[in-house]
Design an enzyme around this catalytic site. Structure first.
Site, PDB file in Angstrom:
ATOM      1  N   GLY A 176       0.595  -0.893   0.223  1.00 12.88           N
ATOM      2  CA  GLY A 176       0.237   0.089   0.487  1.00 12.88           C
ATOM      3  C   GLY A 176       0.950   1.148  -0.142  1.00 12.88           C
ATOM      4  O   GLY A 176       1.829   1.253   0.746  1.00 12.88           O
ATOM      5  N   SER A 177       0.443   2.382  -0.446  1.00  9.21           N
ATOM      6  CA  SER A 177       1.092   3.522  -0.457  1.00  9.21           C
ATOM      7  C   SER A 177       0.906   4.063   1.381  1.00  9.21           C
ATOM      8  O   SER A 177       0.147   3.621   2.095  1.00  9.21           O
ATOM      9  CB  SER A 177       0.448   4.701  -1.325  1.00  9.21           C
ATOM     10  OG  SER A 177       0.956   4.471  -2.438  1.00  9.21           O
ATOM     11  N   GLY A 178       2.121   5.554   1.046  1.00  9.83           N
ATOM     12  CA  GLY A 178       1.263   5.664   2.662  1.00  9.83           C
ATOM     13  C   GLY A 178       2.427   5.538   3.389  1.00  9.83           C
ATOM     14  O   GLY A 178       2.878   6.228   4.908  1.00  9.83           O
ATOM     15  N   HIS A 179       3.781   4.976   2.737  1.00 10.44           N
ATOM     16  CA  HIS A 179       4.809   4.353   3.185  1.00 10.44           C
ATOM     17  C   HIS A 179       6.240   5.066   2.892  1.00 10.44           C
ATOM     18  O   HIS A 179       7.110   5.000   3.220  1.00 10.44           O
ATOM     19  CB  HIS A 179       4.869   3.345   3.683  1.00 10.44           C
ATOM     20  CG  HIS A 179       3.977   2.501   3.917  1.00 10.44           C
ATOM     21  ND1 HIS A 179       3.525   2.471   5.206  1.00 10.44           N
ATOM     22  CD2 HIS A 179       3.431   1.256   3.584  1.00 10.44           C
ATOM     23  CE1 HIS A 179       2.074   1.978   5.959  1.00 10.44           C
ATOM     24  NE2 HIS A 179       1.984   0.825   4.451  1.00 10.44           N
ATOM     25  N   LYS A 211       6.067  -7.744   2.620  1.00  8.02           N
ATOM     26  CA  LYS A 211       5.746  -7.394   3.936  1.00  8.02           C
ATOM     27  C   LYS A 211       4.389  -8.010   4.566  1.00  8.02           C
ATOM     28  O   LYS A 211       3.350  -8.273   3.666  1.00  8.02           O
ATOM     29  CB  LYS A 211       5.294  -6.264   4.161  1.00  8.02           C
ATOM     30  CG  LYS A 211       6.329  -4.701   3.927  1.00  8.02           C
ATOM     31  CD  LYS A 211       6.756  -3.704   4.298  1.00  8.02           C
ATOM     32  CE  LYS A 211       5.160  -3.190   3.818  1.00  8.02           C
ATOM     33  NZ  LYS A 211       4.501  -2.633   2.321  1.00  8.02           N
ATOM     34  N   ASP A 263      -1.497  -8.162   0.838  1.00 11.44           N
ATOM     35  CA  ASP A 263      -0.299  -8.054  -0.238  1.00 11.44           C
ATOM     36  C   ASP A 263       0.146  -9.738  -0.897  1.00 11.44           C
ATOM     37  O   ASP A 263       1.112 -10.200  -1.297  1.00 11.44           O
ATOM     38  CB  ASP A 263       1.284  -7.741   0.827  1.00 11.44           C
ATOM     39  CG  ASP A 263       0.577  -5.945   1.217  1.00 11.44           C
ATOM     40  OD1 ASP A 263      -0.018  -5.651   0.896  1.00 11.44           O
ATOM     41  OD2 ASP A 263       2.073  -5.412   1.263  1.00 11.44           O
ATOM     42  N   HIS A 314       0.494   0.718   9.924  1.00  6.86           N
ATOM     43  CA  HIS A 314      -1.307   1.782   9.532  1.00  6.86           C
ATOM     44  C   HIS A 314      -2.388   1.367  10.560  1.00  6.86           C
ATOM     45  O   HIS A 314      -3.219   1.440  10.381  1.00  6.86           O
ATOM     46  CB  HIS A 314      -2.073   0.332   8.925  1.00  6.86           C
ATOM     47  CG  HIS A 314      -0.840  -0.769   7.718  1.00  6.86           C
ATOM     48  ND1 HIS A 314      -0.201  -1.295   7.652  1.00  6.86           N
ATOM     49  CD2 HIS A 314      -1.011  -0.231   6.239  1.00  6.86           C
ATOM     50  CE1 HIS A 314      -0.475  -1.880   6.603  1.00  6.86           C
ATOM     51  NE2 HIS A 314      -0.075  -0.999   5.595  1.00  6.86           N
TER      52      HIS A 314
END
Lengths: 331, 331
Positions: free
Chosen positions: A54-57, A105, A110, A219
């Site tokens: 996911g994005s945001g990392h 991860k 995922d 998250h």
């Protein structure tokens, strides 16, 4: 919602555009995807390495694409696993004939989507292997995860596997050394404040003005203790003791250390955390081969940090020290 | 106050300790000071370069100490100019016999204290020159400043002057090229949220839940417009138009670009800003030689960003491209 964005639904698309626009000599985008690969991909005769999530990392994982680390990174929607077709596009884009390793991860979505992508690629005749990073010792099982979560230690796996691939090693050899890194890796984090997924428009959890949480995931998954705000030294002691207990490091062990910021924590505070970590490791006669401090695996604008230790032997040391040239990690 | 610290009055001392502990092969601390210098300082036969200022702007300036950039950095208390005696210690520690250049951000206290330190060092027979960076085009005069403020563009001055010094150039030559960089440099920033000086315990200014401020300084000094939150594209247009208007770049100009985060702004948002900047510069036929995105000059945990453009000629391009090996800037 205090964010420098345009429309919440466009953030990943626009982020990838802006990222590629910044580094056109280093990186390219697979057309009509959110897949970022080395400008020279596929590199013939080298095992390709793909990660993502996911994005945001950010800077994970696009910031680690380049010689000596990843060949490609897949950016899902914010805090959402990338779809199998996106991962499949990444595998195809980096396959240079020696196979592709997926560094995943440990989040259920995922793992499932990367596995489905691997099956698609294998049906095309591409050899695919995978490793699952589960360095977060805070909790067993969690929101989105069976077993332990994968967090900032993933960057060390990128580095070790990427360096091994550059030597011309086989897919089996690269996979084996990635697993060796994972077995010697342990992390734990904490949060002072939550983060806000743009499409949600409000924080993923709430935390009192005088509270912090120990063991929070990247998250905002629940940690192990909600407590009043403690001193940097006390927080560090809590995180580090759990990491050290897990690794059971003998005196004279050699390690790599990462103090990772989750997005909104100033470097000043990470340095203050490192002061305590360095002191404790010194007292325990553990040799820190190299320290990495900064934002490697963030949680949008969460305030907090994680501590990661990778136990090194000669092989892992050599691979960690090898040249790497990416946006967010240069050696 | 949500910070990972121990005692507010110890943050700078403990930060410097933790920073030096992380990079013992690269850096050393001048004993009993908050001065950080290259591990091999003083470098004989090379002009020494010293910068610094109040703390709270990390990685500035300690993160830019190393071959190809600064020889030394002085860390004052948070948002407080370093004292003349600390700057004097830095000058002495980096003097390799060819003189020392001071790179000062334009704040009244910094200018005064660095000048007093220069006088002390000159009395010792050390040749000292200084340049004052005033790249922030938002306002003329401000809290703590006569004239324009110095902000993130300072990093480009470190890089240009540092590279020139590595060539063996004289103090006059290094000073001249630093001034050339300053003349071709322009920045402007904005804030979504304030920052909190640890010793104060509360934010330096307040800003409404649906407000942002255009033109804010890196200590929270007032900007030029308090407005409702606008889109990333609108904000970028406002900042960039003022920067471009100041520089009056002709088509086919070549520039270096920096999108700087102020501490709490995710890379995701900086990339979205860059998407718009890259598009506009492309339309204006301005060539971006290199883009730098990240946290270079922060304001503790302020959310916001600044945009910096440095107009390049052949000499500045060569110096920007030259090798540098520091914690926060590697080429």
């Amino acid at each position: 919602m205090k964010k420098l964005i345009n429309h919440p639904e466009d953030v990943v698309k626009e982020m990838v555009e802006g990222f590629i626009a910044a580094y056109p000599k280093r990186l390219k985008q697979v057309p009509d995807t959110s897949v970022i690969v080395r400008a020279d991909a596929p590199v013939q005769g080298k095992v390709g390495i793909v990660s993502g999530g996911g994005s945001g990392h950010e800077p994970a994982h696009g910031g680690f694409v380049g010689p000596g680390m990843l060949d490609g990174a897949v950016a899902g929607e914010v805090f959402t696993s990338p779809t199998p077709d996106q991962v499949y596009e990444a595998i195809k884009a980096v396959d240079g004939g020696r196979g592709v390793l997926l560094v995943i991860k440990n989040y259920t979505g995922d793992v499932m989507n990367f596995e489905m992508a691997a099956e698609l690629a294998e049906a095309d005749g591409i050899q695919v292997a995978k490793v699952v990073v589960n360095d977060d010792v805070a909790v067993e099982n969690s929101t989105y995860t069976v077993g332990k979560r994968g967090i900032a230690g993933t960057i060390f796996v990128h580095k070790i596997a990427g360096a091994m691939a550059e030597t011309g090693a086989s897919l089996e050899e690269v996979t084996a050394v990635a697993n060796k890194a994972i077995e010697n890796l342990c992390s734990m984090g904490m949060a002072l404040s939550p983060s806000t997924v743009p499409a949600a428009g409000k924080p993923g959890f709430t935390i009192g003005e005088n509270e912090m949480e120990i063991g929070t995931g990247i998250h905002g998954e629940p940690g192990i203790e909600r407590t009043e705000i403690k001193s940097a030294d006390e927080v560090t002691d809590t995180l580090l003791s759990k990491v050290l207990n897990h690794l059971q490091l003998a005196p004279n062990s050699k390690v790599a250390l990462m103090i990772n910021g989750l997005g909104a924590t100033p470097l000043m505070e990470l340095y203050i955390v490192n002061r305590r970590v360095a002191k404790i490791l010194h007292e325990k006669e553990i040799e820190v081969h190299e320290t990495f401090i900064g934002e490697y695996m963030t949680s949008i604008e969460m305030a907090g940090c994680s501590i990661t230790i990778l136990r090194l032997d000669d092989q892992l040391t050599e691979l960690l020290d090898a040249k790497a040239d990416t946006v967010a990690f240069k050696k």
